[in-house]
Write a protein that holds these residues in place. Structure first.
Motif, mmCIF file in Angstrom:
data_model
loop_
_atom_site.group_PDB
_atom_site.id
_atom_site.type_symbol
_atom_site.label_atom_id
_atom_site.label_comp_id
_atom_site.label_asym_id
_atom_site.label_seq_id
_atom_site.Cartn_x
_atom_site.Cartn_y
_atom_site.Cartn_z
ATOM 1 N N LEU A 1 26.136 9.364 -30.340
ATOM 2 C CA LEU A 1 24.731 8.620 -30.151
ATOM 3 C C LEU A 1 24.770 7.227 -30.663
ATOM 4 O O LEU A 1 25.382 6.917 -31.566
ATOM 5 C CB LEU A 1 23.622 9.404 -31.148
ATOM 6 C CG LEU A 1 23.509 10.884 -30.797
ATOM 7 C CD1 LEU A 1 22.490 11.506 -31.779
ATOM 8 C CD2 LEU A 1 23.024 11.292 -29.381
ATOM 9 N N LEU A 2 23.775 6.431 -29.932
ATOM 10 C CA LEU A 2 23.538 5.227 -30.398
ATOM 11 C C LEU A 2 21.846 5.051 -30.610
ATOM 12 O O LEU A 2 21.231 5.606 -29.528
ATOM 13 C CB LEU A 2 23.737 4.190 -29.129
ATOM 14 C CG LEU A 2 25.388 3.965 -29.060
ATOM 15 C CD1 LEU A 2 25.677 3.011 -27.752
ATOM 16 C CD2 LEU A 2 26.103 3.463 -30.083
ATOM 17 N N HIS A 3 21.569 4.204 -31.507
ATOM 18 C CA HIS A 3 20.100 4.137 -31.938
ATOM 19 C C HIS A 3 19.567 2.839 -32.122
ATOM 20 O O HIS A 3 20.276 2.041 -32.315
ATOM 21 C CB HIS A 3 20.072 4.835 -33.465
ATOM 22 C CG HIS A 3 20.444 6.099 -33.669
ATOM 23 N ND1 HIS A 3 19.037 7.220 -33.073
ATOM 24 C CD2 HIS A 3 21.418 6.869 -33.824
ATOM 25 C CE1 HIS A 3 19.768 8.558 -33.291
ATOM 26 N NE2 HIS A 3 21.095 8.332 -33.717
ATOM 27 N N HIS A 4 18.361 2.553 -31.560
ATOM 28 C CA HIS A 4 17.775 1.424 -31.828
ATOM 29 C C HIS A 4 16.198 1.583 -32.015
ATOM 30 O O HIS A 4 15.570 2.048 -30.983
ATOM 31 C CB HIS A 4 17.625 0.306 -30.500
ATOM 32 C CG HIS A 4 17.050 -0.736 -30.635
ATOM 33 N ND1 HIS A 4 17.920 -2.086 -31.278
ATOM 34 C CD2 HIS A 4 16.012 -1.236 -30.324
ATOM 35 C CE1 HIS A 4 16.801 -3.007 -31.118
ATOM 36 N NE2 HIS A 4 15.817 -2.697 -30.716
ATOM 37 N N ASP A 5 16.146 1.784 -33.229
ATOM 38 C CA ASP A 5 14.626 2.292 -33.673
ATOM 39 C C ASP A 5 14.325 3.597 -33.031
ATOM 40 O O ASP A 5 15.342 4.565 -33.160
ATOM 41 C CB ASP A 5 13.739 1.376 -33.438
ATOM 42 C CG ASP A 5 13.649 -0.047 -34.122
ATOM 43 O OD1 ASP A 5 14.238 -0.025 -35.104
ATOM 44 O OD2 ASP A 5 13.132 -0.989 -33.834
#
Length: 222
Positions: A121-125
């Protein structure tokens, strides 16, 4: 961690292998002409390119397009990284290794690069990218993306709010061997904005490129 070393005389391959004794799978070494085919055939976290001047622009483009997620590291001699950055960053190079170097430093730099690709997983807000499935969701809502839209969005997420130029997006997501223009990048950005919904996440920085806004900035602008 999977490491691909692109090297003709095996010097860099030997250095990388000595920095990762007992690593499973062991680092793979291939020649420059076989690099893109090898990268397309199997996933690698990090690709170390020795003697990068031997790769033509087309070869760099094919290598980048073979796996947009792999970290491409150019192994260069000397410390003039400004010159190297000007030459190769537009081709999708993610970082540089000063060669030769201590095995501990080499291991640390390669592991640091690998950490940028590992994980599902990659998160940006409120935006989440599911790397294994190449899917995106925003605030729990699934966002349907095609391959190029996903690849472009992942590059922006990895940039963590810094500006990415249109040329770099083109090189990373399409490769220089494909007939993609900055207009194609712009159209893909427009489609992404529609699919991601409001408030807008992708900001255009005039004359430079694109970046992802943080949620607080997006809500303030809406």
């Amino acid at each position: 961690m999977r490491i691909l070393v692109v090297d003709e005389d095996d010097e860099a391959g030997s250095l990388v292998a000595s920095a990762f004794p007992g690593e499973q799978p062991a680092p793979t070494v291939v020649g420059h002409n076989a690099a893109a085919e090898s990268l397309a055939a199997a996933p690698y976290d990090v690709v170390v390119v020795a003697q990068p001047d031997r790769l033509t622009t087309g070869m760099w483009g094919a290598l980048r397009a073979a796996d947009p997620q792999a970290q491409l590291l150019a192994a260069v001699r000397g410390d003039d990284f400004t010159l190297h950055a000007e030459r190769w960053t537009g081709l999708g190079v993610d970082g540089y290794l000063s060669m030769p170097c201590d095995s501990r430093e080499l291991r640390a730099r390669i592991r640091a690069a690998a950490r940028r690709t590992t994980g599902h997983l990659l998160h940006h807000d409120e935006l989440v990218l599911h790397r294994a499935r190449r899917e995106a969701s925003r605030a729990g809502r699934t966002v349907s993306l095609n391959d190029k839209e996903y690849a472009l969005l992942e590059v922006l997420v990895r940039a963590n709010g810094t500006v990415v130029t249109a040329d770099e997006l083109r090189a990373r997501c399409w490769g220089l061997t494909q007939n993609a223009t900055t207009g194609v990048v712009r159209n893909t950005i427009m489609k992404l904005r529609r699919k991601l919904g409001e408030p807008q996440l992708i900001n255009t920085v005039a004359g430079i490129g694109y970046r992802l806004r943080r949620a607080v900035d997006s809500h303030a602008a809406s």
